[in-house]
Design an enzyme around this catalytic site. Structure first.
Site, PDB file in Angstrom:
ATOM      1  N   ASP A   5      38.141  31.619  50.318  1.00 13.97           N
ATOM      2  CA  ASP A   5      39.158  30.718  49.739  1.00 13.97           C
ATOM      3  C   ASP A   5      38.969  29.271  50.197  1.00 13.97           C
ATOM      4  O   ASP A   5      39.887  28.646  50.733  1.00 13.97           O
ATOM      5  CB  ASP A   5      40.570  31.178  50.126  1.00 13.97           C
ATOM      6  CG  ASP A   5      40.822  32.631  49.834  1.00 13.97           C
ATOM      7  OD1 ASP A   5      40.241  33.155  48.884  1.00 13.97           O
ATOM      8  OD2 ASP A   5      41.629  33.255  50.559  1.00 13.97           O
ATOM      9  N   GLY A  13      48.721  42.528  49.692  1.00 16.20           N
ATOM     10  CA  GLY A  13      49.310  43.417  48.711  1.00 16.20           C
ATOM     11  C   GLY A  13      50.809  43.302  48.553  1.00 16.20           C
ATOM     12  O   GLY A  13      51.410  44.048  47.783  1.00 16.20           O
ATOM     13  N   ILE A  33      51.536  32.347  47.288  1.00 12.50           N
ATOM     14  CA  ILE A  33      50.273  32.091  47.981  1.00 12.50           C
ATOM     15  C   ILE A  33      49.370  31.312  47.036  1.00 12.50           C
ATOM     16  O   ILE A  33      49.704  31.074  45.882  1.00 12.50           O
ATOM     17  CB  ILE A  33      49.572  33.390  48.440  1.00 12.50           C
ATOM     18  CG1 ILE A  33      49.093  34.207  47.235  1.00 12.50           C
ATOM     19  CG2 ILE A  33      50.480  34.218  49.326  1.00 12.50           C
ATOM     20  CD1 ILE A  33      48.202  35.386  47.634  1.00 12.50           C
ATOM     21  N   SER A  51      49.637  34.845  42.620  1.00  9.70           N
ATOM     22  CA  SER A  51      48.672  35.924  42.733  1.00  9.70           C
ATOM     23  C   SER A  51      49.322  37.197  42.207  1.00  9.70           C
ATOM     24  O   SER A  51      50.378  37.601  42.698  1.00  9.70           O
ATOM     25  CB  SER A  51      48.268  36.111  44.192  1.00  9.70           C
ATOM     26  OG  SER A  51      47.498  37.282  44.361  1.00  9.70           O
ATOM     27  N   PHE A  52      48.698  37.809  41.190  1.00  4.37           N
ATOM     28  CA  PHE A  52      49.215  39.035  40.584  1.00  4.37           C
ATOM     29  C   PHE A  52      50.671  38.832  40.118  1.00  4.37           C
ATOM     30  O   PHE A  52      51.020  37.764  39.666  1.00  4.37           O
ATOM     31  CB  PHE A  52      49.106  40.219  41.558  1.00  4.37           C
ATOM     32  CG  PHE A  52      47.698  40.706  41.749  1.00  4.37           C
ATOM     33  CD1 PHE A  52      47.283  41.899  41.207  1.00  4.37           C
ATOM     34  CD2 PHE A  52      46.785  39.964  42.482  1.00  4.37           C
ATOM     35  CE1 PHE A  52      45.983  42.368  41.397  1.00  4.37           C
ATOM     36  CE2 PHE A  52      45.490  40.415  42.675  1.00  4.37           C
ATOM     37  CZ  PHE A  52      45.095  41.619  42.124  1.00  4.37           C
ATOM     38  N   TRP A  53      51.503  39.848  40.227  1.00  2.35           N
ATOM     39  CA  TRP A  53      52.880  39.818  39.753  1.00  2.35           C
ATOM     40  C   TRP A  53      52.941  39.174  38.358  1.00  2.35           C
ATOM     41  O   TRP A  53      52.181  39.549  37.477  1.00  2.35           O
ATOM     42  CB  TRP A  53      53.794  39.128  40.782  1.00  2.35           C
ATOM     43  CG  TRP A  53      54.256  40.094  41.834  1.00  2.35           C
ATOM     44  CD1 TRP A  53      55.417  40.822  41.831  1.00  2.35           C
ATOM     45  CD2 TRP A  53      53.561  40.492  43.010  1.00  2.35           C
ATOM     46  NE1 TRP A  53      55.478  41.644  42.931  1.00  2.35           N
ATOM     47  CE2 TRP A  53      54.354  41.466  43.684  1.00  2.35           C
ATOM     48  CE3 TRP A  53      52.325  40.144  43.567  1.00  2.35           C
ATOM     49  CZ2 TRP A  53      53.971  42.071  44.856  1.00  2.35           C
ATOM     50  CZ3 TRP A  53      51.944  40.748  44.745  1.00  2.35           C
ATOM     51  CH2 TRP A  53      52.756  41.687  45.379  1.00  2.35           C
ATOM     52  N   GLU A  66      44.747  34.949  40.085  1.00  4.35           N
ATOM     53  CA  GLU A  66      45.188  34.181  41.252  1.00  4.35           C
ATOM     54  C   GLU A  66      44.298  32.960  41.436  1.00  4.35           C
ATOM     55  O   GLU A  66      43.418  32.669  40.620  1.00  4.35           O
ATOM     56  CB  GLU A  66      45.163  35.051  42.510  1.00  4.35           C
ATOM     57  CG  GLU A  66      43.817  35.663  42.837  1.00  4.35           C
ATOM     58  CD  GLU A  66      43.898  36.703  43.946  1.00  4.35           C
ATOM     59  OE1 GLU A  66      45.012  37.137  44.300  1.00  4.35           O
ATOM     60  OE2 GLU A  66      42.842  37.092  44.470  1.00  4.35           O
TER      61      GLU A  66
END
Length: 601
Positions: free
Chosen positions: A29, A111, A152, A170-172, A206
């Site tokens: 990152d 996670g 994040i 990120s995701f969701w 993400e």
């Protein structure tokens, strides 16, 4: 975004073993900025060594010197908010604003969306300056299990009017954005709207990074999965919008809120799972530092820096400054054609996880294109170009009629296949788990589901591989590629294996003739390959004409299941062999000299 690979040190420098290319340093990152003569790079730490945002610097973007970390221990507010002491911080983003360097970073548990984004500042990045020293400014944003987003992967950008914004997520429900107060670097109290920029309906997206160019804001993101070492399938996607808050669409006009995104970079050669990049502009040049997992070093996460170029209103990512161990950008893509019906293997509905694989009429869609990747055990994964997912025996059912679908790469036997030649350039494709072969249901054509069945030597169980578009034909080591000498088009011009230089003379197109045979045509000259006898040797040369090919100008592809292929001539059944940098034909022997790689340019 997530922690660096367990056990990987968060320090390291680029070195030049044996005078070769520098080794990319460990990184995850990355964010980058320049102060004075130095580029500074800050990365996610390593939970095993409890490092909090390691820092390096470089004068050339190739060789990096370790400087330490932003924090030695987490600020107390992070522990209080999360209820645990995180072992590292993630996904930093650095900017220079109002006379100070502002570093946004995330703390979380892998996670979960029990996450915070914090801010630290310093007057300079030079550790030798008396003004150097990081100051904790506290929490900028928080998410919890009650939220549908994850706080994040922050990225801060200033729009054309001077307003500051922070994208994250990120995701969701995907990538979000909040306006910032430029004076403090904290969330704006004047605009409290939570904007939605991109989503995959809860799927893997993400690592946003936004840049303005030529009247558009461009949103770079990462699709799919990081943090699995060599099994990672991260890839870089982009969309654009006239407004910083969206809507963003990809090159095909698909909204990024509906899962759209134009692919810029995916796994190839040693670069597994490249992603989480940070666009940095300096001196009129746009750079894209990102991480990847090194397939040649146990999947360690490493830094790669690529230049961004712009054409036709869209970006392209160049090759890494430190180069690659092999030519090309991964294996060529194929259309997989059924012998009985002429229909092609397709990702049904251009789906993702769980989507069936079926036969369909040919459209040349990316949903009908597949790449064969070797995993060091003489078995191949069959990767769909559109979905970035692989064919697998659904639920690992070991029986005739078992459904074949798609899923993310898990490196199990249900996802591994072996291709074996049958006759006339056709092949059967057998699964490792069952030994059964791909077969259309009821031996059907377009619309038939692809299943497994016991090999019965029928035409409907056989397929040919049609290479898609221009390809490189490289030696088995992936170091040199075939081209006509001096790019000649005269009949009889020798075919040589030379270093790749990006010339169209080194690109070839496979044009189907009949059965499983092709003419192999040079993309620059339009002239095909043929075989001619010179004394006791059969040479591979440029054909004297570009008309219908004789049998000596037709070739079939045989798969070796190790990432290499043989090109076998229809006249005499001899294989292309590379000797002393020149191509000739010889009786098939399976030697390395008779194996080539078919690669994406």
């Amino acid at each position: 975004a997530a922690p660096a690979t367990a056990g990987a040190p968060a320090t390291g420098t680029g070195t030049v073993p044996g005078g070769g290319s520098p080794t990319d340093p460990i990184a995850h990152d990355p964010t980058m900025i320049k102060e004075g003569r130095y580029y500074y790079n800050i990365i996610t730490g390593d939970i095993d060594t409890r490092t909090y945002l390691p820092i390096r610097r470089s004068t050339d973007l190739v060789n990096w010197t370790v400087l330490g970390t932003v924090f030695t221990t987490p600020p107390a507010w992070v522990v209080a908010e999360l209820g645990v002491t995180p072992g590292d911080f993630w996904a930093p983003d650095i900017n220079y604003v109002n006379g100070e360097y502002r570093l946004y970073y995330a703390a979380s548990s892998f996670g979960t969306n029990n996450s915070v984004i914090g801010l630290a500042t310093t007057k300079t990045l030079n550790p030798d300056s008396p003004d150097y020293g990081w100051v904790d400014r506290g929490m900028v944003l928080r998410s919890s299990t009650a939220d549908d987003f994850n706080a994040i992967d922050a990225d801060v950008v200033t729009d054309r009017s001077g307003a500051m914004w922070m994208s994250f997520g990120s995701f969701w429900s995907g990538i979000k954005m909040r306006r910032l107060d430029a004076r403090t670097g904290m969330l704006s109290t004047a605009d409290t709207t939570l904007y939605s920029l991109a989503s995959r309906g809860g799927g893997a997206i993400e690592g946003p990074s936004i840049v303005w160019r030529n009247g558009y804001y461009y949103l770079f993101v990462s699709f799919d999965f990081c943090c699995r070492g060599v099994n990672s399938d991260y890839r870089v996607m982009v969309g654009r919008s006239r407004s910083i808050t969206g809507p963003y669409v990809d090159r095909a006009g698909v909204a990024m809120m509906a899962g759209g995104g134009t692919e810029l970079l995916r796994s190839y050669n040693e670069f597994r799972g490249p992603g989480h990049g940070d666009v940095y502009s300096q001196g009129g040049v746009d750079w894209f530092p990102h991480h990847y997992y090194d397939a040649e070093d146990n999947g360690l996460p490493r830094l790669s820096v690529r230049r961004i170029t712009w054409a036709g209103g869209w970006p392209t990512l160049g090759d890494p400054l430190t180069g690659s161990s092999r030519v090309g950008h991964g294996g060529a893509y194929f259309t997989v054609v059924n012998r009985a019906s002429g229909a092609v293997v397709e990702n049904a509905g251009c789906g993702y996880e769980g989507a069936d694989i079926r036969l369909a009429a040919r459209t040349d869609s990316a949903c009908q294109q597949w790449r064969l990747d070797n995993w060091a055990d003489s078995y191949l994964s069959v990767l769909n170009r559109f979905s970035n997912k692989v064919a697998e025996v659904a639920a690992c059912v070991n029986t005739d009629g078992a459904r074949v679908a798609q899923w993310g790469w898990l490196n199990n036997d249900c996802q591994k296949f072996r291709v074996a030649a049958t006759e006339q350039g056709w092949s059967r494709i057998a699964n490792r788990l069952a030994g059964r072969v791909l077969t259309p249901a009821d031996c059907g054509g377009a619309g038939a589901a692809v299943q497994l069945s016991t090999w019965a030597e029928t035409a409907c169980q056989q397929f040919r591989l049609d290479p898609v578009g221009d390809v490189l034909i490289a030696d088995a080591a992936g170091q040199r590629v075939l081209e006509p000498a001096y790019c000649g088009r005269a009949g009889g011009t020798a075919i040589l294996a030379n270093r790749a230089r990006g010339s169209a003379c080194q690109r070839w197109r496979f044009v189907h003739t009949d059965e499983g045979y092709f003419t192999i045509v040079n993309a620059k000259t339009g002239r095909p390959l043929t075989a001619v006898r010179q004394g006791s040797t059969w040479r591979v040369v440029v054909a004297a004409a570009s008309g219908p090919a004789a049998r000596s100008g037709q070739w079939r592809i045989e798969v070796h299941n190790d990432g290499t292929y043989s090109l076998v001539n229809r006249s005499g059944g001899r294989a292309v062999e590379l000797v002393g940098g020149a191509a000739r034909e010889a009786t098939p022997s399976g030697t390395t000299a008779q194996r080539v790689m078919l690669l994406t340019p």
